[in-house]
Design an enzyme around this catalytic site. Structure first.
Site, PDB file in Angstrom:
ATOM      1  N   LYS A   1      -6.834   3.179   0.566  1.00 15.17           N
ATOM      2  CA  LYS A   1      -6.421   2.626  -0.742  1.00 15.17           C
ATOM      3  C   LYS A   1      -7.185   1.339  -0.990  1.00 15.17           C
ATOM      4  CE  LYS A   1      -4.042  -1.171   0.579  1.00 15.17           C
ATOM      5  NZ  LYS A   1      -4.158  -2.556   0.143  1.00 15.17           N
TER       6      LYS A   1
ATOM      7  N   SER B   1      -1.417   2.798   7.482  1.00 13.55           N
ATOM      8  CA  SER B   1      -0.350   3.310   6.614  1.00 13.55           C
ATOM      9  C   SER B   1      -0.676   4.703   6.092  1.00 13.55           C
ATOM     10  CB  SER B   1      -0.140   2.364   5.427  1.00 13.55           C
ATOM     11  OG  SER B   1       0.319   1.111   5.874  1.00 13.55           O
TER      12      SER B   1
ATOM     13  N   ASP C   1       2.961  -0.351   2.633  1.00 12.37           N
ATOM     14  CA  ASP C   1       1.997   0.487   1.903  1.00 12.37           C
ATOM     15  C   ASP C   1       2.290   1.985   2.042  1.00 12.37           C
ATOM     16  OD1 ASP C   1       0.406  -1.490   0.760  1.00 12.37           O
ATOM     17  OD2 ASP C   1      -0.914  -1.636   2.501  1.00 12.37           O
TER      18      ASP C   1
END
Length: 282
Positions: free
Chosen positions: A9, A102, A135
């Site tokens: 991300k 994550s 996250d």
């Protein structure tokens, strides 16, 4: 054998609003995914052990690993009688602000959901995942979203306009808790969350680039000046926008044209060992 992909991300915005009573910060952040992935496979075991198989010097394979903790959480929550062997093929750099750990944990929850035929909805897994990382709720879905609260409230946005992304991670590790401790909430740093949401929903690429903002960026830059150097280098070489992701140290630059992206890539490749040229996914 079950397979899952775990995309990295990036933060398009990150704002810290206030310190909560539970010790965490109330955050608002717009995040999306890029085409840089870890790949995981899952196999049932005849015992109740969790085995994480990973060939990476800096990644633990025990309870310190978020994928291990995610597997343990799934086993305890759903009273599973079999363990799991998790094999992780890692491409996302470690301690980079790209949510690699994550993303692996979220992929583990999705993978075990399928492996054991639990058929639990992603919303349920997302609510569960916040127990081990802020996250993880976002990574469960891996779509463009604004996340608020501690990160557990996920509101989906449109897919962002297509773009190339140059990611550059300087050779240093940053501890998120240390950056949050050093954060002075009285220091004004404007974060354009509303503008970013509107730009994405309208498909306005140039406005999106103008909205990139991260409250933690000045803190990390003050401790590690090389982050600012990389960002400035990207902008000077033609990036339409550039920002540090998460608490750093990775900086990314956006470009609409491949030739423009390659120029940025070549410019930062000399000063960083870990540089990637990828696409926005979202």
């Amino acid at each position: 054998m079950i397979y899952e992909t775990a995309p990295a991300k990036i933060n398009l915005t990150l704002d810290t609003l206030f310190k909560r009573d539970d010790g965490y910060h109330e955050i608002a952040m717009v995040m999306t995914t890029v085409d840089l992935n870890d790949r995981l496979s899952f196999q049932k075991r005849n015992d109740k052990n969790i085995v994480v198989d990973i060939e990476h010097n800096y990644v633990p394979n025990d309870h310190k690993n978020l994928a291990y903790r995610a597997a343990k959480l799934m086993m305890e929550t759903y009273e599973l009688n079999h363990g799991v062997t998790i094999t992780i093929d890692k491409d996302i750099p470690v301690s980079a602000g790209l949510a690699g750990g994550s993303a692996d944990a979220a992929a583990t929850m999705r993978g075990m959901n399928r492996l054991y035929g639990l058929n639990r909805p992603l919303d349920e897994l997302s609510k569960l995942g916040i127990q081990i990382g802020t996250d993880i709720p976002f990574c469960i879905y891996s779509k463009t979203a604004i996340c608020t609260g501690r990160g557990e409230k996920v509101t989906f946005l449109n897919k962002p306009p297509s773009a190339w992304v140059v990611l550059a991670k300087p050779n240093l590790g940053i501890s998120s808790p240390d950056i949050f401790k050093a954060l002075n909430l009285n220091y004004a740093h404007h974060v354009h969350t509303k503008m970013c949401k509107e730009a994405i929903n309208e498909g306005d690429y140039h406005r999106l680039c103008q909205s990139l903002s991260n409250r933690l960026e000045p803190v990390s830059m003050s401790l590690h000046p090389e982050i600012e150097k990389i960002k400035n280098n990207m902008l000077q070489c033609g990036a339409d926008g550039a920002l540090m992701s998460g608490s750093g140290p990775t900086v990314y630059g956006l470009a609409q044209k491949e030739s423009q992206a390659k120029k940025i890539y070549n410019a930062v490749n000399g000063c960083c060992n870990e540089v990637y040229l990828v696409r926005l996914l979202g």
